[in-house]
Design a protein around this motif. Sequence first.
Motif, short mmCIF file in Angstrom:
data_model
loop_
_atom_site.label_atom_id
_atom_site.label_comp_id
_atom_site.label_asym_id
_atom_site.label_seq_id
_atom_site.Cartn_x
_atom_site.Cartn_y
_atom_site.Cartn_z
N TYR A 125 0.85 -1.18 0.00
CA TYR A 125 0.00 0.00 0.00
C TYR A 125 0.89 1.24 0.00
CZ TYR A 125 -3.56 3.37 1.27
OH TYR A 125 -4.41 4.46 1.27
N LYS A 161 -4.04 3.51 -3.37
CA LYS A 161 -3.25 2.82 -4.39
C LYS A 161 -2.29 1.81 -3.76
CE LYS A 161 -4.72 5.58 -7.68
NZ LYS A 161 -5.71 5.14 -8.63
N ILE A 185 0.75 -0.23 -10.67
CA ILE A 185 0.01 0.37 -9.55
C ILE A 185 -1.47 0.20 -9.84
CG2 ILE A 185 -0.53 2.52 -8.34
CD1 ILE A 185 2.35 3.40 -8.81
N ASP A 186 -2.21 -0.25 -8.84
CA ASP A 186 -3.66 -0.45 -8.98
C ASP A 186 -4.40 0.20 -7.82
OD1 ASP A 186 -4.18 -1.99 -11.39
OD2 ASP A 186 -3.05 -3.61 -10.43
N ASN A 187 -5.71 0.31 -7.98
CA ASN A 187 -6.58 0.88 -6.96
C ASN A 187 -7.00 -0.21 -5.98
OD1 ASN A 187 -8.80 1.90 -5.50
ND2 ASN A 187 -9.31 3.29 -7.16
#
Length: 147
Positions: free
Chosen positions: A101, A106, A118-120
């Motif tokens: 995290y 993100k 990078i992802d949500n």
Amino acid sequence: MNKAVDYSDLIGVPFKNRGRDIKSGVDCYGLVMEVHHRYGVELPEYTSDFDNMDKINSIFSGRIDSGSSWEKANFASLPVPCLIAIRFGSPPGVVNHAGCYIGNGKFIHIRENIGVCIDNINSPAWRKVIVGFYRYAGEKYDNAGHS
């Protein structure tokens, strides 16, 4: 640990099993180590083949003493950086992937065919496979090996 950290040089770094060098490739724990390093936190080495789910899951569930202390973090107030335990195609509760995290909803992680991305964290797809969040609390032992 509120500090601005740039991750742009990590995006696209290739997956390499047991990799620890961002120039040649990292595995998911190598990436977690690199992100923590950028915050001044040196994580202990940990090696396991990326498909050794039994060993990975045992460390997070506390069945193996890894010599370090990971504490479960509260989703409502996640620290940065914070390890994210993830399961892909494995039974509920079994960890076989990790990400980190990085704030603002993100997380950074690595995919074998994509590299670092990078992802949500609030994506419904990711929420289904996240097992837990962990803050590194340091070594359990002093230099003499005492707990």
